[in-house]
Design an enzyme around this catalytic site. Structure first.
Site, PDB file in Angstrom:
ATOM      1  N   GLY A   1      34.523  48.217  21.979  1.00 26.80           N
ATOM      2  CA  GLY A   1      35.869  47.717  21.884  1.00 26.80           C
ATOM      3  C   GLY A   1      37.154  48.674  21.646  1.00 26.80           C
TER       4      GLY A   1
ATOM      5  N   GLN B   1      39.653  52.885  30.421  1.00 25.11           N
ATOM      6  CA  GLN B   1      41.108  53.144  30.106  1.00 25.11           C
ATOM      7  C   GLN B   1      41.952  52.923  31.373  1.00 25.11           C
ATOM      8  OE1 GLN B   1      42.359  57.051  29.201  1.00 25.11           O
ATOM      9  NE2 GLN B   1      43.180  56.706  27.137  1.00 25.11           N
ATOM     10  N   ARG B   2      43.042  52.152  31.137  1.00 24.97           N
ATOM     11  CA  ARG B   2      43.713  51.834  32.224  1.00 24.97           C
ATOM     12  C   ARG B   2      45.088  51.555  31.677  1.00 24.97           C
ATOM     13  NH1 ARG B   2      41.661  48.874  36.331  1.00 24.97           N
ATOM     14  NH2 ARG B   2      40.266  50.483  36.992  1.00 24.97           N
TER      15      ARG B   2
ATOM     16  N   ASN C   1      39.044  34.962  28.062  1.00 26.70           N
ATOM     17  CA  ASN C   1      37.705  34.904  27.427  1.00 26.70           C
ATOM     18  C   ASN C   1      38.010  34.824  25.796  1.00 26.70           C
ATOM     19  OD1 ASN C   1      35.685  34.888  29.004  1.00 26.70           O
ATOM     20  ND2 ASN C   1      35.000  37.112  28.319  1.00 26.70           N
TER      21      ASN C   1
ATOM     22  N   TYR D   1      35.534  44.454  45.526  1.00 26.30           N
ATOM     23  CA  TYR D   1      36.890  43.976  45.523  1.00 26.30           C
ATOM     24  C   TYR D   1      37.640  45.305  45.572  1.00 26.30           C
ATOM     25  CZ  TYR D   1      40.716  42.563  42.633  1.00 26.30           C
ATOM     26  OH  TYR D   1      42.107  42.231  42.099  1.00 26.30           O
ATOM     27  N   ASP D   2      37.342  46.502  44.759  1.00 27.64           N
ATOM     28  CA  ASP D   2      37.895  47.661  44.979  1.00 27.64           C
ATOM     29  C   ASP D   2      38.145  48.175  46.284  1.00 27.64           C
ATOM     30  OD1 ASP D   2      37.356  46.894  42.415  1.00 27.64           O
ATOM     31  OD2 ASP D   2      36.565  48.882  41.892  1.00 27.64           O
TER      32      ASP D   2
HETATM   33  N1  NAD Z   1      45.659  38.693  37.562  1.00 27.72           N
HETATM   34  C1  NAD Z   1      45.621  39.729  37.526  1.00 27.72           C
HETATM   35  O1  NAD Z   1      45.562  40.512  36.511  1.00 27.72           O
HETATM   36  C2  NAD Z   1      45.404  40.720  39.023  1.00 27.72           C
HETATM   37  C3  NAD Z   1      45.545  42.156  38.779  1.00 27.72           C
HETATM   38  C4  NAD Z   1      45.287  42.845  40.064  1.00 27.72           C
HETATM   39  C5  NAD Z   1      45.589  42.249  41.326  1.00 27.72           C
HETATM   40  N2  NAD Z   1      45.711  40.862  41.210  1.00 27.72           N
HETATM   41  C6  NAD Z   1      45.621  40.614  42.919  1.00 27.72           C
HETATM   42  O2  NAD Z   1      46.758  39.166  42.640  1.00 27.72           O
HETATM   43  C7  NAD Z   1      46.164  38.242  43.530  1.00 27.72           C
HETATM   44  C8  NAD Z   1      46.241  36.820  42.709  1.00 27.72           C
HETATM   45  O3  NAD Z   1      45.527  37.009  41.505  1.00 27.72           O
HETATM   46  P1  NAD Z   1      45.076  35.806  40.617  1.00 27.72           P
HETATM   47  O4  NAD Z   1      44.870  36.516  39.379  1.00 27.72           O
HETATM   48  O5  NAD Z   1      46.306  34.657  40.660  1.00 27.72           O
HETATM   49  O6  NAD Z   1      43.727  35.067  41.008  1.00 27.72           O
HETATM   50  P2  NAD Z   1      43.383  33.739  41.323  1.00 27.72           P
HETATM   51  O7  NAD Z   1      41.980  33.876  41.559  1.00 27.72           O
HETATM   52  O8  NAD Z   1      43.838  32.755  40.307  1.00 27.72           O
HETATM   53  O9  NAD Z   1      44.067  33.603  42.656  1.00 27.72           O
HETATM   54  C9  NAD Z   1      43.464  33.842  43.946  1.00 27.72           C
HETATM   55  C10 NAD Z   1      43.861  32.725  44.978  1.00 27.72           C
HETATM   56  O10 NAD Z   1      43.353  32.977  46.319  1.00 27.72           O
HETATM   57  C11 NAD Z   1      42.642  31.861  47.036  1.00 27.72           C
HETATM   58  N3  NAD Z   1      41.587  32.446  47.618  1.00 27.72           N
HETATM   59  C12 NAD Z   1      40.458  33.277  47.410  1.00 27.72           C
HETATM   60  N4  NAD Z   1      39.871  33.259  48.660  1.00 27.72           N
HETATM   61  C13 NAD Z   1      40.647  32.744  49.832  1.00 27.72           C
HETATM   62  C14 NAD Z   1      40.425  32.659  51.022  1.00 27.72           C
HETATM   63  N5  NAD Z   1      39.574  33.344  51.755  1.00 27.72           N
HETATM   64  N6  NAD Z   1      41.503  31.977  51.618  1.00 27.72           N
HETATM   65  C15 NAD Z   1      42.248  31.310  51.070  1.00 27.72           C
HETATM   66  N7  NAD Z   1      42.662  31.417  49.879  1.00 27.72           N
HETATM   67  C16 NAD Z   1      41.669  32.283  48.939  1.00 27.72           C
HETATM   68  C17 NAD Z   1      41.814  31.273  45.449  1.00 27.72           C
HETATM   69  O11 NAD Z   1      41.411  29.881  45.712  1.00 27.72           O
HETATM   70  C18 NAD Z   1      43.145  31.384  44.325  1.00 27.72           C
HETATM   71  O12 NAD Z   1      43.820  30.390  44.606  1.00 27.72           O
HETATM   72  C19 NAD Z   1      44.910  38.615  43.997  1.00 27.72           C
HETATM   73  O13 NAD Z   1      45.073  39.372  45.457  1.00 27.72           O
HETATM   74  C20 NAD Z   1      44.389  39.848  42.897  1.00 27.72           C
HETATM   75  O14 NAD Z   1      43.364  40.592  43.598  1.00 27.72           O
HETATM   76  C21 NAD Z   1      45.768  40.181  40.186  1.00 27.72           C
END
Ligand code: NAD
Length: 312
Positions: free
Chosen positions: A206, A275-276, A189, A144-145
């Site tokens: 925690g 921490q973030r 969670n 991911y990162d």
């Molecule tokens: N929610 C958070 O706190 C957060 C934090 C940092 C970054 N993000 C980023 O924001 C974006 C959305 O996150 P989210 O929380 O809504 O997550 P989520 O998992 O609910 O949404 C991601 C969506 O992408 C779709 N997806 C995954 N792989 C795919 C592919 N190969 N082709 C097409 N669709 C695909 C999934 O089905 C899902 O609908 C992501 O890119 C995530 O990395 C979210």
């Protein structure tokens, strides 16, 4: 009116973004492979004349005509992105290449949903955008990162090499209705455990902290970022700088849900940052934005959503 493509549009953040775009009169093409997203998140938009839903995996090329692209497709929680780490990296990297290629062909502006995880386990606190991060390249979270870091690289290279109009936002922990109930993220969670009367699991002692941004605030920032001047690229942090320990969050959730759940402690997972916290000075200055929804109000909305979901 603009025509928008939202990849990952049936997910948690994407579906709220589709709502806002349709509401304000834009045309939306929502693309998703439904890996972690759910049709129910956008079911209410399906009959709308300005909304279209397409099943498509962004690791394959896509040929459509739009004016602007929000690239959100990517599983966002460790349980999901670690399920098939190779596919997760492909989604970030091949997904970015395909969407950037599309943007180049049709001359569309494109925004990347990056993440605070690009900072890894940071040595500086709070994190500003000029910090390069401290990321383990071979760990369980690296798919991911590093996938997201490489996507940022591709965005900036397309900008430098092809003069593409790009925007990169680094999203910090966001919560709200339509989060996946079993994604292992701390807010969902705690709420699901409390609503089901189960013990609440705290990892480590925690005392590690996180900041949580309510989804409506975050979507507002993404929309404003998309509308910034053509030469402004970011990266720009968006999140809520208010910091809470996991223990304080668990106690707050418990107080709002009620019930008899107890707190139990388990070992901290590998590479879990201690921490973030975002430094949002750039967002304040550039898009005149800061979060407005307090943790109590945001948690109440989220708890109401999960209460209904679990009762269905
Ligand atoms: N929610 C958070 O706190 C957060 C934090 C940092 C970054 N993000 C980023 O924001 C974006 C959305 O996150 P989210 O929380 O809504 O997550 P989520 O998992 O609910 O949404 C991601 C969506 O992408 C779709 N997806 C995954 N792989 C795919 C592919 N190969 N082709 C097409 N669709 C695909 C999934 O089905 C899902 O609908 C992501 O890119 C995530 O990395 C979210």
């Amino acid at each position: 009116m603009n025509r928008y493509l939202v990849t990952g549009g049936a997910g948690f953040l994407g579906s709220h973004l589709c709502d806002r775009l349709v509401e304000r009169g834009d045309d939306v093409l929502c693309v998703d492979n439904f890996f972690t997203g759910d049709k129910r998140n956008v079911a209410h938009l399906l009959g709308h004349s300005r909304f279209e839903l397409m099943r498509h995996d962004v690791t394959f090329p896509l040929y459509v005509e739009v004016d602007r692209i929000f690239n959100l497709a990517c599983p966002a929680s460790p349980v999901h992105y670690q399920h098939d780490p190779v596919q997760s990296t492909k989604t970030s990297v091949h997904g970015a290449i395909n969407m950037l290629g599309l943007a180049k062909r049709i001359k569309a502006r494109i925004l990347q949903a990056s993440t605070s995880e690009v900072y890894g386990d940071p040595e500086i606190h709070p994190q500003t955008e000029d910090y390069w991060g401290r990321v383990n390249p071979i760990g369980m979270r690296s798919c991911y990162d590093e996938g997201k870091r490489c996507a940022e690289t591709l965005f900036f290279d397309y900008h430098r090499q092809h003069r593409l109009e790009i925007k990169v936002v680094r999203i910090f922990n966001t919560y709200g209705p339509r989060m996946h109930p079993h994604d292992g993220r701390v807010v969902s969670n705690f709420i699901v455990q409390a609503l089901q009367g189960q013990d609440i699991t705290i990892y480590g002692d925690g005392l590690q902290t996180r900041s949580f941004c309510y989804v409506d605030d975050l979507i507002e920032a993404m929309l404003r970022m998309m509308d910034t001047d053509a030469d402004f690229t970011g990266p720009m942090n968006i999140g809520n700088p208010g910091e809470f320990t996991m223990l304080a969050l668990a106690e707050k959730v418990l107080a709002l849900v009620g019930g008899r759940s107890k707190l139990i402690y388990e070992k901290l997972p590998a590479d879990d940052p201690k921490q973030r916290q975002p430094d949002i000075s750039l967002a304040r200055k550039t898009i005149d934005w800061e979060p407005k929804v307090g943790l109590d109000d945001g948690l109440k909305e989220t708890i109401a959503y999960f209460r209904k979901l679990l009762a269905a």
